[in-house]
Design a protein around this motif. Structure first.
Motif, mmCIF file in Angstrom:
data_model
loop_
_atom_site.group_PDB
_atom_site.id
_atom_site.type_symbol
_atom_site.label_atom_id
_atom_site.label_comp_id
_atom_site.label_asym_id
_atom_site.label_seq_id
_atom_site.Cartn_x
_atom_site.Cartn_y
_atom_site.Cartn_z
ATOM 1 N N LYS A 181 88.159 -29.706 -35.201
ATOM 2 C CA LYS A 181 86.767 -30.296 -36.398
ATOM 3 C C LYS A 181 85.938 -28.938 -35.790
ATOM 4 O O LYS A 181 85.242 -28.877 -37.003
ATOM 5 C CB LYS A 181 86.154 -30.885 -34.828
ATOM 6 C CG LYS A 181 86.848 -32.724 -35.017
ATOM 7 C CD LYS A 181 86.289 -33.755 -35.332
ATOM 8 C CE LYS A 181 86.349 -33.481 -33.270
ATOM 9 N NZ LYS A 181 85.784 -35.083 -32.811
ATOM 10 N N SER A 182 86.307 -28.146 -34.806
ATOM 11 C CA SER A 182 85.059 -27.382 -34.634
ATOM 12 C C SER A 182 85.262 -25.650 -35.725
ATOM 13 O O SER A 182 84.676 -25.082 -36.008
ATOM 14 C CB SER A 182 85.061 -26.642 -33.736
ATOM 15 O OG SER A 182 86.332 -26.175 -33.022
ATOM 16 N N ALA A 224 85.865 -27.420 -41.233
ATOM 17 C CA ALA A 224 84.324 -27.282 -40.509
ATOM 18 C C ALA A 224 83.197 -27.122 -41.321
ATOM 19 O O ALA A 224 83.260 -26.301 -41.831
ATOM 20 C CB ALA A 224 84.027 -26.561 -38.857
ATOM 21 N N ASN A 259 87.953 -25.578 -38.215
ATOM 22 C CA ASN A 259 88.808 -25.479 -39.399
ATOM 23 C C ASN A 259 87.911 -24.832 -41.112
ATOM 24 O O ASN A 259 87.498 -25.100 -41.459
ATOM 25 C CB ASN A 259 89.291 -26.388 -40.367
ATOM 26 C CG ASN A 259 90.732 -27.155 -40.942
ATOM 27 O OD1 ASN A 259 90.029 -26.520 -42.307
ATOM 28 N ND2 ASN A 259 92.102 -26.734 -41.291
#
Ligand SMILES: N[C@@H](CCC(=O)N[C@@H](CS)C(=O)NCC(=O)O)C(=O)O
Ligand SMILES: [Fe+2]
Length: 431
Positions: free
Chosen positions: A364-365, A371, A367
């Protein structure tokens, strides 16, 4: 530059200057291992410059970048191989030397040469705090599912054995049947390596699972079923893929009912691997039939998300859809942040070692395709990128085998098996 000897084959240092590399060669080192991702601080030489300086000094070089809060077993094994493969000592560095020492120490504990209880004092004896290595070992020991990845360098595929430590029952996910398209030779080297691992660990195979009908390699599911007797399974929408490719290959008597597998999984289906609870999530986009297997806290997402520094899978095969891929990815990212994410491919961006494990939180933070990106932005850039990608080398070889559950076509009257290729059917050539 101070160098700390760790073992006869390994010494550590903090980030060296490129000017020091020739001196390392004179001191008798044979290889530099750079365990530091690029761009951590201004003035850091970085992978490419270190590779060049190593070559100029006559040193071997390996790039095994890790962050200390995101180390995986693949990193540990890559570090071990980089040291073992080298005759003569290796000099490993990161920023301070700590990450290199963590990688070494984890390998020693995983292989039983060091006890968990010795880790911190071993670190202190060399002037390092190895608390992070201890935490890594404790976290791994607490995971409900034990996961072993096997990397196929030829196709960049990762095959998995996921096992329940309490019952020693396991599943094999996405096994590769070796195929050399230049000679037409098939082989079972990778599948046999998996069977060796299963025998060595005393595991019983309960399932042979595919996440989707692969377009870049042949599946070894059928071979492994013959060898183990375990049932095979895949996502239920494989029948749609069969219908699509039956047309493309013009196969008159091919059954498109999924009867080539023992079980077809629908979204939400559950199954057990020993005492491990497993759930199937339909994850279309890369193919019509892709699924994610959620086993304990491990999600086998195959060709949806790749490692954060790689991004995502393509969505341009027949039946693919960037929009569906986005929805499937969002569903995976709605799992708890500490869910372990195991991807199906790694193409080693920037020349780093192969890696395949991350977490939902990391994806989530960080990619690079997902992201901070909107659905519309993702679809646009995914489709633009897909237009630049040539079809996989083995797509026409692979689909006709994989839509049969990994069975090769029946032999002809001379006893030989043949593949068949449609011409001008896919319409995406990279001339
Ligand atoms: N060069 C590889 C490419 C394989 C490929 O297309 N892989 C798919 C997964 S099956 C993918 O998503 N690739 C993403 C990319 O290449 O960026 C081959 O020819 O086999
Ligand atoms: Fe794929």
């Amino acid at each position: 530059m101070s160098v700390i000897n760790v073992s006869p084959g390994l010494a550590l240092s903090a980030q060296p200057n490129l000017a020091a590399f020739a001196g390392f060669a004179r001191q008798g080192f044979n290889k530099i291992v750079n365990a530091r991702p690029d761009g951590e601080e201004p003035g850091q030489p970085g992978n490419q410059a270190e590779a060049r300086a190593s070559a100029a000094a006559g040193l071997g070089y390996a790039f095994i970048p890790v962050r200390s809060d995101a180390i995986t077993e693949a990193d540990v094994r890559a570090f071990q191989r980089a040291v073992l493969e080298t005759e003569g000592p290796v000099l490993a560095h990161c920023r301070s030397g700590l990450r290199a020492l963590i990688l070494y120490t984890l390998g020693e504990v995983l292989d039983g040469r060091m006890a968990r209880s010795e880790v911190e004092s071993f670190g202190r004896s060399l002037g390092f705090d190895l608390a992070a290595a201890g935490r890594w070992l404790d976290r791994e020991a607490g995971y409900p599912a034990k996961v072993k990845g096997f990397y196929d360098q030829r196709t960049g595929s990762i095959q998995y054995v996921v096992s329940d430590p309490s019952s020693r029952v396991c599943a094999i996910i996405d096994p590769v049947l070796d195929f050399d398209e230049k000679s037409g030779a098939t082989a079972t080297h990778h599948a046999d390596a998996i069977l060796d691992h299963v025998a060595r660990e005393g595991l019983q195979v309960a399932w042979i699972l595919d996440t989707h009908p692969h377009a870049d390699h042949l599946s070894a599911a059928s071979y492994l079923k013959q060898r183990t007797g375990a049932p095979t399974a895949i996502g239920a929408h494989v029948v749609d893929v069969q219908r699509l490719w039956k047309g493309i290959y013009n196969l008159s008597d091919f059954a498109t009912d999924g009867s080539q597998w023992d079980r077809l999984f629908a979204d939400g289906d559950r199954f057990r691997i020993g005492n491990l609870d497993s759930t199937v999530m339909f994850s279309p986009g890369h193919t019509l039939a892709s699924v994610t297997y959620l086993i304990g806290n491990a999600a086998f997402v195959h060709d949806t998300l790749f490692m954060p520094d790689s991004g995502t899978a393509r969505a341009d095969f027949p039946g693919g859809s960037a929009k569906s891929l986005w929805s499937s990815i969002q569903r995976i990212l709605s799992l708890p942040d500490d869910t372990r994410v195991f991807t199906g491919h790694d193409y080693q961006p920037n020349g780093r070692h192969a890696r395949w494990e991350s977490t939902v939180g990391e994806q989530k933070s960080a990619n690079r395709h997902v992201a901070g990106v909107s659905e519309a932005g993702f679809v646009l850039s995914r489709e633009a990128r897909d237009q630049t990608l040539p079809m996989p080398r083995l797509i026409l070889h692979a689909l006709q085998v994989n839509m049969r559950g990994g069975r090769l076509p029946e032999p002809e009257d001379n006893g030989r098996r043949y593949l068949k290729f449609p011409l001008d059917a896919l319409g995406q050539a990279a001339w």
